[in-house]
Scaffold this motif. Structure first.
Motif, short mmCIF file in Angstrom:
data_model
loop_
_atom_site.label_atom_id
_atom_site.label_comp_id
_atom_site.label_asym_id
_atom_site.label_seq_id
_atom_site.Cartn_x
_atom_site.Cartn_y
_atom_site.Cartn_z
N GLU A 174 44.13 46.76 40.32
CA GLU A 174 42.90 47.38 39.83
C GLU A 174 43.20 47.90 38.43
N LEU A 175 42.46 47.37 37.44
CA LEU A 175 42.69 47.76 36.05
C LEU A 175 41.77 48.89 35.61
N TRP A 176 40.55 48.90 36.12
CA TRP A 176 39.57 49.87 35.65
C TRP A 176 38.64 50.21 36.81
N ASN A 177 38.29 51.48 36.92
CA ASN A 177 37.38 51.94 37.96
C ASN A 177 36.33 52.83 37.33
N LEU A 178 35.10 52.64 37.71
CA LEU A 178 33.99 53.45 37.24
C LEU A 178 33.23 53.97 38.45
N VAL A 179 33.24 55.28 38.64
CA VAL A 179 32.53 55.90 39.76
C VAL A 179 31.29 56.59 39.19
N CYS B 254 30.59 52.56 42.93
CA CYS B 254 31.59 52.33 41.88
C CYS B 254 31.70 50.85 41.57
N SER B 255 32.19 50.57 40.37
CA SER B 255 32.49 49.22 39.92
C SER B 255 33.95 49.20 39.50
N GLU B 256 34.57 48.03 39.64
CA GLU B 256 36.00 47.93 39.33
C GLU B 256 36.31 46.58 38.68
N ILE B 257 37.36 46.58 37.85
CA ILE B 257 37.90 45.35 37.29
C ILE B 257 39.27 45.15 37.95
N HIS B 258 39.47 43.97 38.55
CA HIS B 258 40.73 43.63 39.21
C HIS B 258 41.32 42.39 38.55
N TYR B 259 42.66 42.29 38.61
CA TYR B 259 43.38 41.15 38.04
C TYR B 259 44.29 40.56 39.10
N TYR B 260 44.26 39.24 39.25
CA TYR B 260 45.12 38.54 40.21
C TYR B 260 46.49 38.33 39.58
N MET B 261 47.53 38.90 40.21
CA MET B 261 48.89 38.82 39.69
C MET B 261 49.68 37.65 40.27
N GLY B 262 49.11 36.95 41.23
CA GLY B 262 49.81 35.83 41.84
C GLY B 262 50.02 34.69 40.85
N GLU B 263 50.90 33.79 41.21
CA GLU B 263 51.25 32.69 40.31
C GLU B 263 50.32 31.49 40.45
N ASP B 264 49.69 31.33 41.60
CA ASP B 264 48.86 30.16 41.88
C ASP B 264 47.39 30.58 41.95
N LEU B 265 46.65 30.30 40.88
CA LEU B 265 45.24 30.71 40.81
C LEU B 265 44.39 30.08 41.91
N SER B 266 44.84 28.98 42.48
CA SER B 266 44.07 28.36 43.56
C SER B 266 44.09 29.21 44.84
N LYS B 267 44.98 30.20 44.89
CA LYS B 267 45.08 31.06 46.07
C LYS B 267 44.25 32.35 45.95
N ILE B 268 43.49 32.46 44.88
CA ILE B 268 42.64 33.64 44.73
C ILE B 268 41.60 33.64 45.85
N ASP B 269 41.48 34.78 46.50
CA ASP B 269 40.55 34.92 47.61
C ASP B 269 39.90 36.29 47.50
N ALA B 270 38.60 36.33 47.54
CA ALA B 270 37.87 37.60 47.38
C ALA B 270 38.33 38.65 48.38
N SER B 271 38.74 38.25 49.57
CA SER B 271 39.15 39.23 50.57
C SER B 271 40.46 39.92 50.21
#
Length: 182
Positions: free
Chosen positions: A136-141, A109-126
């Motif tokens: 998770e905005l969109w999922n394709l299985v 599957c593939s997915e589109i995710h959106y970071y809802m936090g306020e500080d973009l510098s805290k984005i972490d793949a984990s």
């Protein structure tokens, strides 16, 4: 009589396919299989077009997940969008390979995710799909395999895509809201 409860069973309506025309069976069957094989990528293209053309121009809050062995999906996300390759993340079987059980239909599957936090510098793949700061905005299985009892995979004769987008979440993101209820 007043204590009697009646329950109507749900009815599932399955559309019937039109019959094959005489003499055209082979051509129609070949076309059918070509459509099924291309469906995986047609659906991914729709999601990619949406991500590229509809979502806000700043793609930094977005992360895209693919199954680690699905190089075709990875390549497609990169080729048809202006999404930075470092925002397309490969995840393993537990996160990005759908299975309905120990045996049966399954696929990447593939997915589109959106970071809802306020500080973009805290984005972490984990954090993707592990914290409430990522939606998770969109999922394709891509249901393309059958897992057998021995654990091996075989191609399904007919491949399918189960795709879904969270309308409320997408609208919230597009309106700059942090909740579905704002």
């Amino acid at each position: 009589m007043g204590d009697e409860i009646r329950v109507n069973k749900p009815v599932r309506i399955i559309p019937q396919k039109p019959p094959l025309k005489p003499g055209k069976k082979k051509e129609q069957e070949e076309h059918k299989h070509k459509d099924e094989a291309g469906d995986h990528f047609q659906q991914l293209l729709k999601a990619a077009k949406f991500a590229n053309d509809t979502l806000e121009r700043d793609k930094s809050p977005y992360r895209f997940r693919v199954y680690q062995e699905d190089d075709e999906a990875m390549d497609l996300w990169q080729k048809v969008t202006d999404i930075s390759p470092d925002r397309i993340l490969k995840f393993g079987k537990k996160a990005n390979f759908w299975e309905m059980g120990e045996t049966g239909p399954c696929g990447p599957c593939s997915e589109i995710h959106y970071y809802m936090g306020e500080d973009l510098s805290k984005i972490d793949a984990s954090g993707v799909n592990n914290t409430d700061e990522y939606w998770e905005l969109w999922n394709l299985v891509f249901i393309q395999y059958n897992r057998k009892k021995d654990g091996s995979l075989e191609d399904l004769p007919s491949k399918h895509v189960d795709t879904g987008a969270g309308l409320e979440r997408i609208v919230s993101v597009m309106q700059g809201k942090r909740s579905n209820y704002e």
